[in-house]
Design a protein around this motif. Sequence first.
Motif, short mmCIF file in Angstrom:
data_model
loop_
_atom_site.label_atom_id
_atom_site.label_comp_id
_atom_site.label_asym_id
_atom_site.label_seq_id
_atom_site.Cartn_x
_atom_site.Cartn_y
_atom_site.Cartn_z
N PRO A 123 -22.19 -24.12 1.99
CA PRO A 123 -20.75 -23.82 2.18
C PRO A 123 -20.50 -22.87 3.36
CG PRO A 123 -21.32 -23.72 -0.15
CD PRO A 123 -22.62 -23.83 0.61
N GLU A 124 -21.33 -21.85 3.48
CA GLU A 124 -21.20 -20.90 4.59
C GLU A 124 -21.41 -21.62 5.93
OE1 GLU A 124 -23.79 -17.16 6.39
OE2 GLU A 124 -24.22 -17.86 4.37
N ALA A 125 -22.44 -22.43 6.00
CA ALA A 125 -22.73 -23.17 7.24
C ALA A 125 -21.60 -24.15 7.57
CB ALA A 125 -24.06 -23.91 7.11
N THR A 126 -21.11 -24.83 6.57
CA THR A 126 -20.02 -25.79 6.78
C THR A 126 -18.79 -25.10 7.35
OG1 THR A 126 -20.85 -27.21 5.00
CG2 THR A 126 -18.55 -27.52 5.66
N ARG A 127 -18.43 -23.95 6.78
CA ARG A 127 -17.27 -23.20 7.28
C ARG A 127 -17.48 -22.78 8.73
NH1 ARG A 127 -17.46 -21.16 2.18
NH2 ARG A 127 -18.64 -19.31 2.79
N GLN A 128 -18.66 -22.21 9.03
CA GLN A 128 -18.91 -21.71 10.38
C GLN A 128 -18.96 -22.85 11.40
OE1 GLN A 128 -19.49 -18.17 11.72
NE2 GLN A 128 -18.57 -19.65 13.08
N LEU A 129 -19.66 -23.93 11.07
CA LEU A 129 -19.75 -25.06 12.00
C LEU A 129 -18.38 -25.69 12.21
CD1 LEU A 129 -23.09 -26.64 10.72
CD2 LEU A 129 -22.75 -25.35 12.85
N ALA A 130 -17.59 -25.83 11.15
CA ALA A 130 -16.25 -26.40 11.27
C ALA A 130 -15.37 -25.52 12.17
CB ALA A 130 -15.61 -26.57 9.89
N GLN A 131 -15.49 -24.21 12.02
CA GLN A 131 -14.71 -23.29 12.86
C GLN A 131 -15.10 -23.46 14.32
OE1 GLN A 131 -14.95 -19.11 11.78
NE2 GLN A 131 -14.39 -18.49 13.86
N TRP A 132 -16.40 -23.47 14.60
CA TRP A 132 -16.85 -23.63 15.99
C TRP A 132 -16.43 -24.98 16.56
CZ3 TRP A 132 -22.40 -21.61 14.73
CH2 TRP A 132 -22.40 -20.21 14.77
N LEU A 133 -16.45 -26.02 15.73
CA LEU A 133 -16.02 -27.35 16.18
C LEU A 133 -14.53 -27.32 16.51
CD1 LEU A 133 -17.12 -30.21 16.62
CD2 LEU A 133 -16.52 -30.73 14.25
N ALA A 134 -13.72 -26.72 15.63
CA ALA A 134 -12.28 -26.62 15.86
C ALA A 134 -11.95 -25.80 17.10
CB ALA A 134 -11.59 -26.03 14.62
N GLU A 135 -12.75 -24.77 17.36
CA GLU A 135 -12.54 -23.91 18.53
C GLU A 135 -13.06 -24.53 19.82
OE1 GLU A 135 -12.93 -19.67 16.07
OE2 GLU A 135 -14.57 -20.34 17.35
N GLY A 136 -13.72 -25.69 19.72
CA GLY A 136 -14.27 -26.35 20.90
C GLY A 136 -15.57 -25.74 21.39
N LYS A 137 -16.16 -24.88 20.57
CA LYS A 137 -17.43 -24.25 20.95
C LYS A 137 -18.62 -25.15 20.63
CE LYS A 137 -15.85 -19.51 20.19
NZ LYS A 137 -16.07 -18.29 19.39
N LEU A 138 -18.42 -26.09 19.76
CA LEU A 138 -19.49 -26.98 19.29
C LEU A 138 -19.08 -28.41 19.59
CD1 LEU A 138 -22.15 -26.61 17.67
CD2 LEU A 138 -20.83 -26.98 15.61
N THR A 139 -20.01 -29.18 20.14
CA THR A 139 -19.77 -30.58 20.45
C THR A 139 -20.59 -31.44 19.50
OG1 THR A 139 -19.45 -30.06 22.78
CG2 THR A 139 -19.98 -32.33 22.26
N SER A 140 -19.95 -32.43 18.91
CA SER A 140 -20.67 -33.34 18.03
C SER A 140 -20.95 -34.62 18.80
CB SER A 140 -19.83 -33.65 16.79
OG SER A 140 -20.49 -34.57 15.96
N ALA A 141 -22.22 -34.85 19.10
CA ALA A 141 -22.61 -36.06 19.82
C ALA A 141 -23.08 -37.11 18.81
CB ALA A 141 -23.74 -35.74 20.80
N GLU A 142 -22.39 -38.22 18.78
CA GLU A 142 -22.73 -39.28 17.84
C GLU A 142 -22.90 -40.60 18.59
OE1 GLU A 142 -19.40 -39.02 15.24
OE2 GLU A 142 -20.14 -37.22 14.25
N HIS A 143 -23.89 -41.34 18.18
CA HIS A 143 -24.15 -42.67 18.72
C HIS A 143 -23.88 -43.66 17.58
CE1 HIS A 143 -26.69 -45.35 21.45
NE2 HIS A 143 -26.37 -46.10 20.43
N VAL A 144 -22.68 -44.25 17.60
CA VAL A 144 -22.25 -45.12 16.50
C VAL A 144 -22.50 -46.57 16.88
CG1 VAL A 144 -20.31 -45.82 15.04
CG2 VAL A 144 -20.49 -43.45 15.84
N VAL A 145 -23.18 -47.29 16.00
CA VAL A 145 -23.45 -48.71 16.19
C VAL A 145 -22.82 -49.46 15.02
CG1 VAL A 145 -25.23 -50.49 16.38
CG2 VAL A 145 -25.61 -48.23 17.39
N GLU A 146 -21.95 -50.40 15.32
CA GLU A 146 -21.34 -51.21 14.26
C GLU A 146 -22.28 -52.36 13.94
OE1 GLU A 146 -17.27 -52.33 14.68
OE2 GLU A 146 -16.78 -50.48 15.77
N GLY A 147 -22.43 -52.62 12.64
CA GLY A 147 -23.32 -53.71 12.24
C GLY A 147 -23.43 -53.79 10.74
#
Length: 172
Positions: A123-147
């Motif tokens: 829970p602590e990690a989720t809150r902190q990571l979500a905050q950094w993501l919302a602040e634009g400090k953290l970038t989520s790189a995803e490689h999505v493949v439909e199939g």
Amino acid sequence: MVGQIAKITGCRAIGIAGGPEKCRTLVETIGFDAAIDYKSDDVRKALREYAPSGVDVYFDNVGGPILDAVLTRLARGARVVISGAMSQYNDQRPKGPANYMSLLVNRASMTGMVVFDYEDRYPEATRQLAQWLAEGKLTSAEHVVEGGLGDFPSLLRGLFTGANTGKLILQL
């Protein structure tokens, strides 16, 4: 993700990736201070250039020759965190680090880390990571493949060849 957290908390981050495009992404998009292309660069030489005083913390999920190269560049009191060994998973006879004596010489430590050991802190990690993501400090790189489920084996093999950039997701 680890390198981004390092940057957010004031550390210098040097990434190691396979190929010029992945290295460019680490520096230009994600904000690392430098990136080493293990496919074309001399990793030891590049570490001497980018970390002239040695590596203080190394988060490893590859093992093999990359880990061995980093071990030769440890700073005194360095910490090496092992979270995986991608280069070893398909070997018939996995090999341990050849340069482990550097841990002794540099009074360094090497510790295994499995994320499930920290389940009570999710829970602590989720809150902190979500905050950094919302602040634009953290970038989520995803490689999505439909199939479909039938695509899973080939996508899984792609993890071992570096075919993806970011977290690989099979969207059904």
